[in-house]
Design an enzyme around this catalytic site. Structure first.
Site, mmCIF file in Angstrom:
data_model
loop_
_atom_site.group_PDB
_atom_site.id
_atom_site.type_symbol
_atom_site.label_atom_id
_atom_site.label_comp_id
_atom_site.label_asym_id
_atom_site.label_seq_id
_atom_site.Cartn_x
_atom_site.Cartn_y
_atom_site.Cartn_z
ATOM 1 N N ARG A 297 -10.644 -11.825 1.978
ATOM 2 C CA ARG A 297 -10.725 -13.072 1.950
ATOM 3 C C ARG A 297 -10.580 -13.951 2.044
ATOM 4 O O ARG A 297 -10.800 -15.125 2.082
ATOM 5 C CB ARG A 297 -11.809 -12.233 0.181
ATOM 6 C CG ARG A 297 -10.237 -12.229 -1.096
ATOM 7 C CD ARG A 297 -11.213 -11.375 -1.906
ATOM 8 N NE ARG A 297 -10.508 -9.447 -2.035
ATOM 9 C CZ ARG A 297 -11.096 -9.002 -2.995
ATOM 10 N NH1 ARG A 297 -11.569 -8.978 -4.099
ATOM 11 N NH2 ARG A 297 -11.144 -7.934 -2.658
ATOM 12 N N LYS B 207 0.961 -1.146 0.099
ATOM 13 C CA LYS B 207 0.154 0.254 -0.025
ATOM 14 C C LYS B 207 0.475 1.514 -0.335
ATOM 15 O O LYS B 207 2.670 1.272 0.225
ATOM 16 C CB LYS B 207 -0.704 0.063 1.342
ATOM 17 C CG LYS B 207 -1.551 -0.694 1.338
ATOM 18 C CD LYS B 207 -2.665 -0.890 2.583
ATOM 19 C CE LYS B 207 -3.916 -1.798 2.740
ATOM 20 N NZ LYS B 207 -4.694 -1.541 1.748
HETATM 21 N N1 BES Z 1 -8.380 -3.511 4.866
HETATM 22 C C1 BES Z 1 -8.026 -3.700 2.921
HETATM 23 C C2 BES Z 1 -9.915 -2.856 2.726
HETATM 24 C C3 BES Z 1 -9.858 -1.036 3.567
HETATM 25 C C4 BES Z 1 -9.321 0.022 2.202
HETATM 26 C C5 BES Z 1 -10.294 -1.121 5.126
HETATM 27 C C6 BES Z 1 -9.696 1.185 3.001
HETATM 28 C C7 BES Z 1 -9.802 -0.046 5.769
HETATM 29 C C8 BES Z 1 -10.632 1.124 5.101
HETATM 30 C C9 BES Z 1 -8.603 -4.567 2.295
HETATM 31 O O1 BES Z 1 -7.386 -5.647 2.726
HETATM 32 C C10 BES Z 1 -7.749 -3.813 1.304
HETATM 33 O O2 BES Z 1 -6.965 -3.525 0.583
HETATM 34 N N2 BES Z 1 -8.745 -4.303 -0.411
HETATM 35 C C11 BES Z 1 -8.250 -4.111 -0.800
HETATM 36 C C12 BES Z 1 -8.538 -4.725 -2.348
HETATM 37 C C13 BES Z 1 -8.154 -4.998 -3.726
HETATM 38 C C14 BES Z 1 -6.578 -5.157 -3.944
HETATM 39 C C15 BES Z 1 -9.439 -5.508 -4.618
HETATM 40 C C16 BES Z 1 -9.181 -2.838 -1.662
HETATM 41 O O3 BES Z 1 -9.830 -2.422 -1.463
HETATM 42 O O4 BES Z 1 -7.928 -1.771 -2.062
HETATM 43 MN MN MN Z 2 -5.572 -5.279 2.328
#
Ligand code: BES
Ligand code: MN
Ligand code: ZN
Length: 508
Positions: free
Chosen positions: A362, A288
């Protein structure tokens, strides 16, 4: 992880007494929007103050709008030094959420100004049309949630002000016992939420997967539910390749936390609560960006909600058998981390192509859901900070709700509504399945940017099969950056109240 600081106010009492007789540091009364002549308890206070409240209304300094606050100094005309007049909004729109919000807001303000003992009328009962017991529970919840502070990692200020006691004033002596019961229920539910907030706010260096497991075990010991903790070897034997694939990049080993509240006689759990427990989400190899990454310490908010709900259901002795399953991992990039392109084999036997290691929630939920099904759970609810896409769709007000069963979706929505936590249904059309088909495995872990919250839910659906299931995506609601109503900055403890309500309803 130390035990939580005692909830504030430490004492919440019911007293059968005229409001004008209350002796303490401050008294809270309310006003509905559009009322020109204050009535009831507020009217009695107005008379004692020589019409000061009526005058504020005539001069339009106070209209009764939700959120309005005005402090009135009594100069000896009442035994309390100050009266705080709060707006409750329109009478027709008065609900338990309004009561929680106004209570939290009022008590924080009074605490700031040094009040240690506060009396309050029962907001929403009487003219507001709410049941006195429900209003009492809401006042209790609003007080404890609104006064919460997370300060375990700070030196306390020298002149730190503490709200010690809240007294709810009523004139109905006959209701005393039932209102005291309502205070007790409110405290148990609120303390479940506070436990969840503490876990969400805890720093990820302390709240590792093992730290989360220790916190769950401590709560289990305190409140009398069972907690079994599985380690890597046991997960390996169960074939939890998806969970272990996420965990393998971290020096902090994973845990599978299995909670059980055996309140009912049922051999099998009536429901399993499954909570995403990513104690820190860096994204892994699909790292990230640095901006706001610290808020990913809250990526275990689903797990926190499950633990908080178990604490409350156990203390309430809810006559129902509930299972809790929490996959606890840290998502880190390293030489041992899973790569994009890797194929993992889940506990169910399905193979998963990892496209993006940041779609880790997931993966761990897949194995946790399979575990819950193998245990024989009749229904499933999972709670997860799963997708940024859900935040884009619903913002910070409502959590997303997804289901494979309409009746179970309706039941969960009703429970969340009754608990005062907003959710909104999102679709699960078959056509979305296309997006997560893989060329090299049975399924892939991302479906692209479009409909990202839905494809994430669709991925989970592969692992619940026919068991009635609802997925709550709390990515937009797990934390707040504003102090408002009964919410304060940091973790919200969202979904605890909904899960408790679901448990209580299944117990009936
Ligand atoms: N933990 C994150 C989602 C999230 C984002 C929670 C902002 C709280 C605030 C999750 O694990 C994630 O990174 N999801 C990705 C999925 C994508 C790579 C398909 C996302 O939402 O960008
Ligand atoms: Mn994530
Ligand atoms: Zn995550």
């Amino acid at each position: 992880m130390a035990a939580r600081t005692p909830a504030e106010p430490a004492r919440i009492a019911i007293r059968v007494e005229d409001v004008t007789a209350y002796r303490g540091d401050a008294l809270v009364v309310n006003l509905f929007e559009g009322v020109s002549e204050p009535a009831g308890a507020t009217g009695a206070v107005d008379r004692a103050l020589g019409g000061a409240i009526g005058s504020l209304i005539r001069r339009k300094e106070m209209s009764g709008k939700a959120g309005e606050l005005t402090a009135i100094h009594t100069f000896g005309r009442l035994p309390v030094a100050r009266v705080l007049l709060v707006g409750l909004g329109k009478k027709e729109k008065c609900d338990l959420e309004a009561v929680r919000a106004v209570t939290g807001e009022a008590l924080r303000l009074l605490r700031r100004t040094g009040a240690a003992r506060v009396g309050t009328i029962l907001h929403g009962a009487g003219a507001g049309g709410l049941e006195a017991t429900a209003a009492t529970q809401a006042v209790t919840e609003g007080a404890l949630l609104g006064c919460y502070r997370f300060e375990r990692y700070k030196k306390l200020e020298k002149d730190r002000k503490v709200l010690g006691e809240l007294t709810i004033l009523t004139r109905e002596a006959a209701q005393r016992r039932s209102l005291e019961q309502a205070v007790r229920r409110g405290r148990i539910v609120a303390e479940g939420v506070l436990l969840a907030r503490d876990l969400v706010n805890a720093p990820p260096n302390d709240l590792t997967p093992a730290g989360l497991a220790a916190a769950a075990a401590a709560a289990a010991r305190s409140w009398g539910f069972s907690c079994r903790i599985l380690e890597r070897g046991q997960m390996l034997r169960l074939g939890m390749g998806a969970l272990l694939g996420v965990a393998q990049g971290s020096a902090n080993p994973p845990r599978l936390i299995v909670l059980r509240h055996r309140g009912g006689r049922q051999a099998k759990p009536a429901v399993a609560f499954v909570g995403k427990g990513v104690t820190f989400d860096t994204g892994g190899i699909s790292l990230k960006p640095a901006d706001n990454m610290e808020s990913m310490k809250g990526d275990m908010s689903g797990a926190a909600a499950v633990i908080g709900a178990f604490a409350a259901l156990a203390r309430l002795k809810a006559p129902v058998h509930v299972l809790g399953v929490i996959p606890a991992v840290e998502n880190m990039p390293s030489g041992t981390a899973t790569r994009p392109g890797d194929i993992l084999r889940a506990m169910s036997g399905k193979t998963i192509e990892v496209i993006n290691t940041d779609a880790e929630g997931r993966l761990i939920l897949a194995d946790a859901l399979t575990y819950a099904r193998r245990d024989g759970a009749a229904r499933l609810v999972d709670v997860a900070t799963l997708t940024g896409a859900c935040v884009v769709a619903l913002g910070t007000i409502r959590s997303g709700a997804f289901a494979n069963d309409e009746a179970w979706m309706a039941a969960v929505r009703e429970a969340s509504e009754a608990a005062g936590e907003k959710v909104w249904p999102l679709p699960m059309d078959e056509e979305y399945d296309e997006l997560i088909k893989s060329d090299v495995a049975e399924i892939k872990n991302t479906g692209g940017r479009k409909g990202g919250a839905i494809t994430a839910a669709k991925f989970l659906a592969h692992f619940v099969e026919k068991t009635p299931w609802v997925h709550l995506d709390i990515a937009g609601t797990y934390e707040t950056d504003k102090e408002k109503g009964y919410r304060v900055k940091g973790g919200t403890g969202v979904a605890v109240r909904t899960l408790v309500e679901i448990g209580l309803r299944l117990a009936r």
